[in-house]
Design a protein around this motif. Structure first.
Motif, PDB file in Angstrom:
ATOM      1  N   ASN A  86     -92.958 -44.720 -60.743  1.00 24.72           N
ATOM      2  CA  ASN A  86     -94.404 -44.781 -60.505  1.00 24.72           C
ATOM      3  C   ASN A  86     -94.828 -44.203 -59.158  1.00 24.72           C
ATOM      4  N   GLN A  87     -94.011 -43.349 -58.560  1.00 26.54           N
ATOM      5  CA  GLN A  87     -94.367 -42.699 -57.303  1.00 26.54           C
ATOM      6  C   GLN A  87     -93.928 -41.243 -57.351  1.00 26.54           C
ATOM      7  N   THR A  88     -94.657 -40.410 -56.624  1.00 24.52           N
ATOM      8  CA  THR A  88     -94.291 -39.009 -56.465  1.00 24.52           C
ATOM      9  C   THR A  88     -94.058 -38.754 -54.987  1.00 24.52           C
ATOM     10  N   ILE A  89     -92.998 -38.060 -54.681  1.00 19.65           N
ATOM     11  CA  ILE A  89     -92.737 -37.680 -53.292  1.00 19.65           C
ATOM     12  C   ILE A  89     -93.109 -36.214 -53.163  1.00 19.65           C
ATOM     13  N   ARG A  90     -94.049 -35.924 -52.268  1.00 18.91           N
ATOM     14  CA  ARG A  90     -94.567 -34.577 -52.088  1.00 18.91           C
ATOM     15  C   ARG A  90     -94.219 -34.076 -50.690  1.00 18.91           C
ATOM     16  N   ILE A  91     -93.743 -32.835 -50.637  1.00 17.36           N
ATOM     17  CA  ILE A  91     -93.474 -32.142 -49.375  1.00 17.36           C
ATOM     18  C   ILE A  91     -94.579 -31.117 -49.213  1.00 17.36           C
ATOM     19  N   SER A  92     -95.307 -31.184 -48.081  1.00 17.64           N
ATOM     20  CA  SER A  92     -96.425 -30.273 -47.826  1.00 17.64           C
ATOM     21  C   SER A  92     -96.184 -29.525 -46.523  1.00 17.64           C
ATOM     22  N   VAL A  93     -96.478 -28.233 -46.525  1.00 15.03           N
ATOM     23  CA  VAL A  93     -96.404 -27.436 -45.299  1.00 15.03           C
ATOM     24  C   VAL A  93     -97.753 -27.593 -44.611  1.00 15.03           C
ATOM     25  N   ILE A  94     -97.741 -28.183 -43.392  1.00 20.61           N
ATOM     26  CA  ILE A  94     -98.999 -28.427 -42.696  1.00 20.61           C
ATOM     27  C   ILE A  94     -99.255 -27.434 -41.568  1.00 20.61           C
ATOM     28  N   SER A  95     -98.225 -26.670 -41.168  1.00 21.93           N
ATOM     29  CA  SER A  95     -98.453 -25.552 -40.246  1.00 21.93           C
ATOM     30  C   SER A  95     -97.294 -24.569 -40.371  1.00 21.93           C
ATOM     31  N   CYS A 133     -82.314 -27.222 -45.044  1.00 23.67           N
ATOM     32  CA  CYS A 133     -82.175 -28.673 -45.027  1.00 23.67           C
ATOM     33  C   CYS A 133     -82.333 -29.207 -46.449  1.00 23.67           C
ATOM     34  N   SER A 134     -82.085 -30.504 -46.599  1.00 24.29           N
ATOM     35  CA  SER A 134     -82.274 -31.129 -47.904  1.00 24.29           C
ATOM     36  C   SER A 134     -83.009 -32.447 -47.737  1.00 24.29           C
ATOM     37  N   ILE A 135     -83.683 -32.842 -48.807  1.00 16.33           N
ATOM     38  CA  ILE A 135     -84.354 -34.135 -48.883  1.00 16.33           C
ATOM     39  C   ILE A 135     -83.608 -34.924 -49.952  1.00 16.33           C
ATOM     40  N   GLU A 136     -83.158 -36.127 -49.588  1.00 14.50           N
ATOM     41  CA  GLU A 136     -82.384 -36.984 -50.485  1.00 14.50           C
ATOM     42  C   GLU A 136     -83.137 -38.298 -50.653  1.00 14.50           C
ATOM     43  N   VAL A 137     -83.273 -38.763 -51.886  1.00 12.48           N
ATOM     44  CA  VAL A 137     -83.968 -40.017 -52.158  1.00 12.48           C
ATOM     45  C   VAL A 137     -82.967 -41.011 -52.727  1.00 12.48           C
ATOM     46  N   ARG A 138     -82.806 -42.137 -52.031  1.00  8.81           N
ATOM     47  CA  ARG A 138     -81.937 -43.231 -52.471  1.00  8.81           C
ATOM     48  C   ARG A 138     -82.793 -44.487 -52.537  1.00  8.81           C
ATOM     49  N   GLU A 139     -83.063 -44.954 -53.746  1.00  6.75           N
ATOM     50  CA  GLU A 139     -83.920 -46.120 -53.964  1.00  6.75           C
ATOM     51  C   GLU A 139     -85.240 -45.930 -53.234  1.00  6.75           C
ATOM     52  N   ASP A 140     -85.521 -46.714 -52.182  1.00  8.79           N
ATOM     53  CA  ASP A 140     -86.789 -46.580 -51.473  1.00  8.79           C
ATOM     54  C   ASP A 140     -86.622 -45.874 -50.126  1.00  8.79           C
ATOM     55  N   THR A 141     -85.542 -45.131 -49.961  1.00  9.11           N
ATOM     56  CA  THR A 141     -85.257 -44.452 -48.704  1.00  9.11           C
ATOM     57  C   THR A 141     -85.266 -42.941 -48.911  1.00  9.11           C
ATOM     58  N   ILE A 142     -85.935 -42.233 -47.998  1.00  8.28           N
ATOM     59  CA  ILE A 142     -85.964 -40.769 -48.032  1.00  8.28           C
ATOM     60  C   ILE A 142     -85.213 -40.279 -46.805  1.00  8.28           C
ATOM     61  N   LEU A 143     -84.187 -39.465 -47.032  1.00  8.18           N
ATOM     62  CA  LEU A 143     -83.366 -38.961 -45.937  1.00  8.18           C
ATOM     63  C   LEU A 143     -83.489 -37.446 -45.844  1.00  8.18           C
ATOM     64  N   LEU A 144     -83.565 -36.963 -44.623  1.00  7.80           N
ATOM     65  CA  LEU A 144     -83.603 -35.537 -44.317  1.00  7.80           C
ATOM     66  C   LEU A 144     -82.241 -35.153 -43.762  1.00  7.80           C
ATOM     67  N   THR A 176     -92.200 -23.838 -38.997  1.00  5.09           N
ATOM     68  CA  THR A 176     -92.936 -24.542 -40.044  1.00  5.09           C
ATOM     69  C   THR A 176     -92.840 -26.050 -39.854  1.00  5.09           C
ATOM     70  N   VAL A 177     -93.985 -26.732 -39.929  1.00  4.92           N
ATOM     71  CA  VAL A 177     -94.026 -28.195 -39.885  1.00  4.92           C
ATOM     72  C   VAL A 177     -94.343 -28.690 -41.289  1.00  4.92           C
ATOM     73  N   LEU A 178     -93.527 -29.617 -41.771  1.00  2.00           N
ATOM     74  CA  LEU A 178     -93.689 -30.172 -43.111  1.00  2.00           C
ATOM     75  C   LEU A 178     -93.981 -31.656 -43.017  1.00  2.00           C
ATOM     76  N   GLN A 179     -94.662 -32.182 -44.032  1.00  2.00           N
ATOM     77  CA  GLN A 179     -95.010 -33.599 -44.076  1.00  2.00           C
ATOM     78  C   GLN A 179     -94.575 -34.173 -45.414  1.00  2.00           C
ATOM     79  N   VAL A 180     -94.083 -35.414 -45.377  1.00  2.00           N
ATOM     80  CA  VAL A 180     -93.675 -36.127 -46.579  1.00  2.00           C
ATOM     81  C   VAL A 180     -94.789 -37.101 -46.951  1.00  2.00           C
ATOM     82  N   SER A 181     -95.200 -37.079 -48.214  1.00  2.00           N
ATOM     83  CA  SER A 181     -96.197 -38.037 -48.713  1.00  2.00           C
ATOM     84  C   SER A 181     -95.619 -38.759 -49.910  1.00  2.00           C
ATOM     85  N   ILE A 182     -95.840 -40.062 -49.964  1.00  3.78           N
ATOM     86  CA  ILE A 182     -95.435 -40.861 -51.117  1.00  3.78           C
ATOM     87  C   ILE A 182     -96.717 -41.254 -51.838  1.00  3.78           C
TER      88      ILE A 182
END
Length: 188
Positions: A86-95, A133-144, A176-182
């Motif tokens: 029930n959640q989406t993890i979005r990576i956005s380029v903000i600059s 780099c990589s984004i890894e999702v483990r349960e409720d944890t997001i790791l870079l 590039t600056v990126l932002q993580v949104s849940i």
């Protein structure tokens, strides 16, 4: 003061001045999110920590990562990883050159890299490595995780090899600056 989390063994760096007046002093592990009393944390071992912060004063070893793209949604490398329900993890380029680019994670482990390099999320930035780099999702944890990129991965002004990300956390690769949104399913 350097401590080690008893749950995940991550090295914790605690500023003694920030703890003044707290009784009993508590810290939160950046890796597993466990809230610990200082008395529960273990002294940091003399061996290398599982998470490494690289000083920007020294050049990085020029050996490049031999990373590969994970083409299947359930490869052996990702069987213990899960995207949250029930959640989406979005990576956005903000600059940076690709400002406005947004990508929703479709798998619990995705790579970010330079356009044309074969990464899951490609960014048009000449200072970004093919597989940066990589984004890894483990349960409720997001790791870079930095994939031994040439120009590094930064959280704030600190170059990191790995770091925990929260909702609205930002990180920088190249220029590039990126932002993580849940995003919860109710707010879509």
């Amino acid at each position: 003061m350097q401590l080690s989390c008893p749950k995940c063994s991550a090295r914790l760096y605690v500023d003694d001045t920030q703890l003044a007046g707290q009784t009993p002093a508590k810290v939160k592990c950046w890796m597993c999110g466990e809230s610990l009393a200082l008395s529960d944390a273990l002294p940091a071992p003399d061996q290398d920590p599982p998470t490494i912060v690289i000083s920007t004063a020294k050049p990085v070893d020029s050996v490049r990562a031999r990373a590969k793209r994970l083409n299947k949604p359930a490869t052996p490398e990702t069987t213990s990883l899960t995207l949250p329900q029930n959640q989406t993890i979005r990576i956005s380029v903000i600059s940076g050159p690709s400002t406005g680019l947004e990508a929703d994670l479709s798998r619990p482990l995705e790579t970010i890299g330079r356009a044309g390099g074969g990464a899951d999320i490609e960014i048009d930035d000449a200072e970004v490595s093919r597989l940066h780099c990589s984004i890894e999702v483990r349960e409720d944890t997001i790791l870079l995780h930095d994939l031994r990129s040439m120009n590094g991965t930064f959280i704030g002004e600190t170059r990191v090899m790995a770091g925990r990300l929260e909702h609205l956390s930002t990180f920088r690769i190249g220029t590039t600056v990126l932002q993580v949104s849940i995003i919860s399913a109710a707010s879509k």
